[in-house]
Design a protein around this motif. Sequence first.
Motif, short mmCIF file in Angstrom:
data_model
loop_
_atom_site.label_atom_id
_atom_site.label_comp_id
_atom_site.label_asym_id
_atom_site.label_seq_id
_atom_site.Cartn_x
_atom_site.Cartn_y
_atom_site.Cartn_z
N ASN A 1 0.80 -1.23 0.00
CA ASN A 1 0.00 0.00 0.00
C ASN A 1 0.82 1.28 0.00
N LEU A 2 1.92 1.23 -0.74
CA LEU A 2 2.76 2.43 -0.89
C LEU A 2 2.72 2.84 -2.36
N GLU A 3 3.11 4.09 -2.63
CA GLU A 3 3.18 4.54 -4.02
C GLU A 3 4.35 5.50 -4.19
N VAL A 4 4.83 5.57 -5.43
CA VAL A 4 5.93 6.50 -5.74
C VAL A 4 5.37 7.91 -5.68
N VAL A 5 6.06 8.80 -4.96
CA VAL A 5 5.65 10.21 -4.98
C VAL A 5 6.64 11.07 -5.77
N ALA A 6 7.87 10.58 -5.97
CA ALA A 6 8.82 11.31 -6.82
C ALA A 6 9.89 10.35 -7.33
N ASP A 7 10.27 10.52 -8.59
CA ASP A 7 11.39 9.75 -9.14
C ASP A 7 12.67 10.52 -8.84
N ILE A 8 13.72 9.81 -8.46
CA ILE A 8 14.99 10.49 -8.19
C ILE A 8 15.98 10.27 -9.34
N LEU A 9 16.20 9.00 -9.70
CA LEU A 9 17.23 8.69 -10.70
C LEU A 9 16.97 7.36 -11.38
N PRO A 10 17.26 7.24 -12.67
CA PRO A 10 17.26 5.91 -13.27
C PRO A 10 18.55 5.19 -12.88
N ILE A 11 18.48 3.87 -12.72
CA ILE A 11 19.63 3.06 -12.28
C ILE A 11 19.85 1.92 -13.28
N SER A 12 21.11 1.59 -13.52
CA SER A 12 21.43 0.36 -14.26
C SER A 12 22.84 -0.07 -13.86
N ALA A 13 23.22 -1.27 -14.29
CA ALA A 13 24.53 -1.81 -13.90
C ALA A 13 25.64 -1.21 -14.76
N ARG A 14 26.76 -0.94 -14.14
CA ARG A 14 27.91 -0.34 -14.84
C ARG A 14 29.14 -1.21 -14.73
#
Length: 206
Positions: A166-179
């Motif tokens: 019962n949670l929801e995203v309120v703001a996106d901070i950053l896209p993430i991927s493997a480096r």
Amino acid sequence: MLNIALPKGRLGEKVYAMFEAAGYECPAIRENSRKLIFENAEKGIRYFWVKPSDVSIYVERGAADVGVAGKDILLEYHPDVYELLDLNVGRCKMAVAAPRDFHDDGERTLRVATKFASIAADYYAGMGRDVDFIKLNGSIELAPILGLSDVIVDIVETGTTLRENNLEVVADILPISARLIANKASFKFKNRQLEEMLARMKEQVK
Ligand SMILES: Nc1ncnc2c1ncn2[C@@H]1O[C@H](COP(=O)(O)OP(=O)(O)OP(=O)(O)O)[C@@H](O)[C@H]1O
Ligand SMILES: O=P(O)(O)OC[C@H]1O[C@H](OP(=O)(O)OP(=O)(O)O)[C@H](O)[C@@H]1O
């Protein structure tokens, strides 16, 4: 010999498959075992399985020449390594999430639970807001449910964990991927091998 630190867990298999397809195979690694080190002497490579958040420590200190770490880890700990390539796997995002009925009046001290205290602090730094960071090590979603925090800063991939709690995203901070990351001295002294590895890994990025 090139030493490669692979992240155990959800990223490990995908990342090894890319190295394998790039010509750096080490078949024994696919056998089910508790071994942590695997070598292919003919190819001049040695892999070891490391806890994902420790990969950049091995690479920074030269125990590994290269390794694979999530962008989240690089932004949180700022290891002194070269980031060579976005592998475009392990894609997810860092986000702020809150209970569906959470209302932020924008004035009270905001209690933020997270495993990523530095990323969270950077995010809130510019907002002129009093924030109380609560550092946790896992199951972050529990914090707002139990009243330990108002919101969380955490990784969201499919969104299932948030939804089922019962949670929801309120703001996106950053896209993430493997480096793909490299030790700085290794990049200088094993440059030919590492440039070749980089070129071959680039061909595997989808
Ligand atoms: N759903 C997800 N949850 C967490 N990390 C994810 C997810 N999807 C992709 N990732 C990426 O995979 C990396 C490794 O995550 P994983 O959950 O395997 O390690 P961890 O258990 O969090 O690490 P550690 O045990 O070192 O704290 C993360 O750093 C992130 O970049
Ligand atoms: O959006 P989703 O696909 O549900 O994925 C996100 C969840 O996965 C991670 O937790 P993990 O499984 O690593 O467990 P943890 O609680 O130990 O961090 C992350 O911290 C979220 O809780």
